[in-house]
Design a protein around this motif. Structure first.
Motif, short mmCIF file in Angstrom:
data_model
loop_
_atom_site.label_atom_id
_atom_site.label_comp_id
_atom_site.label_asym_id
_atom_site.label_seq_id
_atom_site.Cartn_x
_atom_site.Cartn_y
_atom_site.Cartn_z
N ALA A 159 0.45 4.31 -2.74
CA ALA A 159 0.07 5.27 -2.38
C ALA A 159 0.95 6.17 -3.40
O ALA A 159 0.57 7.46 -3.39
CB ALA A 159 0.64 5.59 -1.39
N LYS A 160 2.71 6.05 -3.96
CA LYS A 160 3.40 6.78 -3.93
C LYS A 160 3.18 7.05 -5.33
O LYS A 160 3.95 8.18 -5.94
CB LYS A 160 4.80 6.68 -3.40
N LEU A 161 2.85 6.41 -6.16
CA LEU A 161 2.56 6.45 -7.63
C LEU A 161 1.26 7.71 -7.68
O LEU A 161 0.91 8.14 -7.68
CB LEU A 161 1.85 4.94 -7.93
N PRO A 162 1.65 8.01 -9.10
CA PRO A 162 0.98 9.64 -9.58
C PRO A 162 -0.60 8.59 -9.35
O PRO A 162 -1.32 9.89 -8.27
CB PRO A 162 1.27 9.03 -11.00
N ASP A 187 1.04 -0.94 0.21
CA ASP A 187 0.19 0.01 0.39
C ASP A 187 0.79 1.88 -0.12
O ASP A 187 0.50 2.27 -0.72
CB ASP A 187 -1.32 -0.03 1.00
N ALA A 188 1.98 1.23 1.06
CA ALA A 188 2.92 2.56 0.99
C ALA A 188 3.44 2.31 -0.22
O ALA A 188 3.95 4.11 -0.88
CB ALA A 188 3.95 2.19 2.14
N ILE A 189 3.63 1.38 -1.17
CA ILE A 189 4.62 2.15 -2.33
C ILE A 189 3.52 2.36 -3.59
O ILE A 189 3.48 3.16 -3.88
CB ILE A 189 5.13 0.41 -3.56
N GLU A 200 8.57 -4.43 -6.74
CA GLU A 200 7.32 -3.98 -6.62
C GLU A 200 6.03 -4.69 -7.53
O GLU A 200 5.21 -5.04 -7.13
CB GLU A 200 6.62 -2.09 -6.92
N GLY A 225 -2.12 6.26 -7.84
CA GLY A 225 -2.41 5.37 -6.79
C GLY A 225 -2.92 4.64 -7.61
O GLY A 225 -2.09 3.46 -7.75
N THR A 255 -3.03 3.83 -10.98
CA THR A 255 -2.03 3.84 -12.05
C THR A 255 -2.41 3.03 -13.27
O THR A 255 -2.09 1.98 -12.52
CB THR A 255 -0.95 4.17 -11.82
#
Length: 635
Positions: free
Chosen positions: A514-517, A510-512, A535, A519, A522
């Motif tokens: 969330a960092k994507l443009p 989830d943390a990884i 990932e 979410g 994506t």
């Protein structure tokens, strides 16, 4: 009806080069194969035939009208302007009719052709998807891509170009001959001299043209296969700086295809220009013969005019047919290649498919005998279908397996994995670890012995059910083009977005994400490029969790992970494996040190088994592998 059943006696091997023995074209068989698809559209083809007939008649009546206007009005000395106007109006009406019915005919045929090709393309893709893994081991992905794209397109051109030419131009030739004999029998007989000459030229070119088109398509297929293989292995090419070598090999294949194309073009040009010369000579001959007859007042000038017009029209359909000859050759080769795929049978099939052709009484009797479970008291199929009653007890009973005859991979292996047990599998490369998992997933069938889940042979479990029972995480996770949500739930709308998010939180992805443009929305490109190996592995692990399998298999799943991501996987695995049978194949022994039992494989056999401490104390192969992993001396 399945395509293979329509042509069960029809087989034509593909030629890899011109040096291979020439095979006789089997057009009749090709059309018989396509008749299965043409039959549902027979009324549309009848409509096409009628429209073509009307369009041809309206076009061929136009020169005859001019003959009437010349002989019965202008040269007869009549000043019947009203009659000329009537002829002009009729001529215009015929021209418009030709336009309208040609338009309808083309649209009908295009619609039918596209429908048939779309159906064949769909069935071809479905058929490829049903093949066993052994089929993809033997067949290159580039060849299959050529079949689905290039070969079906060649078939599309057959319906939209060749079939139309056969309908329209074939009928045109027949009606032109009829009109010629109607005008003047003697001059028509002179024109018939052309037919044997045309036949001789066509026969002379036929064999050579076929081999030319066959060579071009074979070399195209090889080039496409080469490109597909290079794209899939691009990381390896760049890692070993093989760009120049691969470029050289591509240029070599591209050059061969270029030469084959030039040869095809030259053949087509020579063929077409031969008919152009013959057409001009024929017009000159008719003009000379007819002109002498007109001067001798044995023939009307209007008849000669109509004859010259018909002679020009006579060679137009011939030229069109000859121009479509290469398309016909390509379509015939394409049909052969497509049906060679349809004729391939899956090596791994469900029991119901295997018994479909057996007598019903025998089939019913065998189905009754299949209602066995571990306690032999409840229906095995029903318990497995529901998935809820599956415990996950796995038994490999004296199994043997080989990919090639005489090269055994697994030899007489016996292994019992209890429900809920975590098993680690280690061994050197080629020991048979991944083959063992492939047999459990039934990508292949065992040669001897049996594999049972809760007492039911995996061969008695429908593959769709078996693959829901078993969750597989591989070393190289495959991600499709689409959103992260769709990749995790595999486009299954019954799995909610909330379940996907919960699974990602569970494995620490989830943390990884969330960092994507975007979410969870994506959009990933093919194979998930842009994401790290860790990932992609976390996403594939979340994918397994949302489908809640009863048996979990990790095949080198942590091989490409960094220590932090591996720790996340280890934490998730510890929770996921509770009350679930888990099999972990690993090179990193840290992944399986906490397993209930570890088996060590060598040359297709189990040589050691026990927990980590027991195997260390044994001092065998596992101990040696452990010492190497810790950087210790094997001594």
């Amino acid at each position: 009806m399945r395509p293979a059943q329509a042509i069960h006696n029809w087989q034509m091997d593909q030629k890899a080069d011109l040096n291979m023995p020439e095979q006789k074209p089997q057009y009749v068989s090709a059309f018989r194969a396509l008749s299965v698809y043409i039959k549902p559209h027979r009324w549309s083809f009848i409509a096409v035939f009628c429209c073509t007939l009307i369009a041809i008649l309206t076009e061929l009546l136009q020169p005859y009208l001019m003959k009437i206007a010349i002989d019965d009005n202008l040269l007869a000395g009549k000043n019947d302007y009203r009659g000329l106007i009537v002829i002009a109006v009729i001529y215009l009406g015929l021209s418009l009719s030709t336009l309208v019915f040609s338009y309808i005919q083309n649209n009908l045929l295009q619609n039918v052709g596209q429908s048939i090709v779309a159906r064949i393309r769909k069935q071809l893709f479905d058929h490829i998807m049903k093949q066993s893994m052994g089929y993809f081991d033997r067949t290159s992905s580039g060849s299959l891509i050529t079949h689905v794209s290039s070969d079906t397109e060649a078939l599309n051109q057959f319906f939209n170009q060749v079939l139309l030419s056969l309908f329209r131009d074939g009928l045109t030739l027949i009606f032109i001959l009829v009109m010629m004999f109607q005008l003047d029998t003697t001059l028509a007989l002179y024109c018939l001299i052309l037919l044997p000459i045309i036949s001789i030229i066509a026969i002379a070119f036929r064999s050579f043209m076929r081999s030319t088109y066959q060579l071009a398509r074979t070399r195209l297929s090889r080039m496409v296969a080469f490109v597909a293989e290079n794209l899939s292995g691009m990381h390896l090419i760049q890692a070993f700086h093989q760009q120049k070598e691969q470029e050289r090999q591509f240029n070599e294949r591209n050059g061969l295809y270029f030469k084959a194309n030039l040869r095809e073009i030259r053949t087509n040009v020579v063929f077409g220009r031969t008919f152009d010369i013959l057409s001009n000579l024929s017009i000159a001959f008719v003009t000379w013969i007819g002109g002498r007859a007109v001067l001798g007042q044995d023939l009307e000038f209007g008849v000669l005019y109509a004859f010259i017009t018909y002679i020009r029209q006579f060679f137009q359909p011939i030229n069109t047919i000859t121009q479509q000859w290469n398309t016909l050759q390509s379509a015939t080769v394409a049909v052969t290649r497509i049906w060679s795929v349809f004729e391939s049978k899956p090596e791994v099939t469900d029991r119901e498919e295997e018994e479909a052709s057996e007598p019903r009484a025998k089939k019913d009797d065998e189905l009754r005998q299949m209602t066995l479970t571990t306690e032999r008291g409840e229906d095995a199929s029903a318990s497995l279908q529901s998935l809820d009653g599956v415990k996950g007890d796995i038994e490999f009973e004296h199994i043997s397996f080989n990919y090639e005859e005489g090269v055994p991979i697994i030899r007489g292996l016996d292994l019992h994995i209890h429900a809920g047990e975590m098993i680690g599998v280690v061994g050197t490369t080629g020991a048979g670890k991944s083959s063992l998992i492939s047999l459990l997933c039934r990508f292949y069938d065992v040669k001897e012995g049996s594999i049972r889940i809760d007492g039911t042979d995996v061969r008695d479990i429908p593959q769709s059910t078996l693959h829901r029972l078993i969750g597989l995480v591989q070393q190289e996770p495959y991600l499709y083009s689409g959103s992260i949500v769709d990749n995790i739930r595999m486009f299954d709308e019954s799995i909610t977005r909330e379940e996907v998010i919960a699974a990602c939180e569970f494995v620490g992805a989830d943390a990884i994400i969330a960092k994507l443009p975007g979410g969870y929305d994506t959009k990933l490109s093919e194979r998930g490029s842009g994401l790290s190996a860790g990932e992609r592995q976390l996403i594939s692990f979340a994918r397994i969790i949302v489908f809640k399998p009863k048996v979990l298999i990790l095949d080198e799943a942590s091989a490409n992970l960094d220590s932090h991501t591996e720790q996340l996987i280890q934490q998730a695995l510890h929770v996921v494996s509770q009350e679930r049978t888990t099999i972990v194949i690993a090179h990193r022994l840290s992944t399986i040190m906490q397993a209930d039992r570890i088996i060590v494989m060598s040359q297709g056999e189990i040589v050691e088994q026990g927990n980590h401490q027991e195997l260390i104390e044994l001092g065998g192969q596992y101990c040696e592998l452990y010492e190497h992993s810790q950087g210790l001396s094997a001594s």
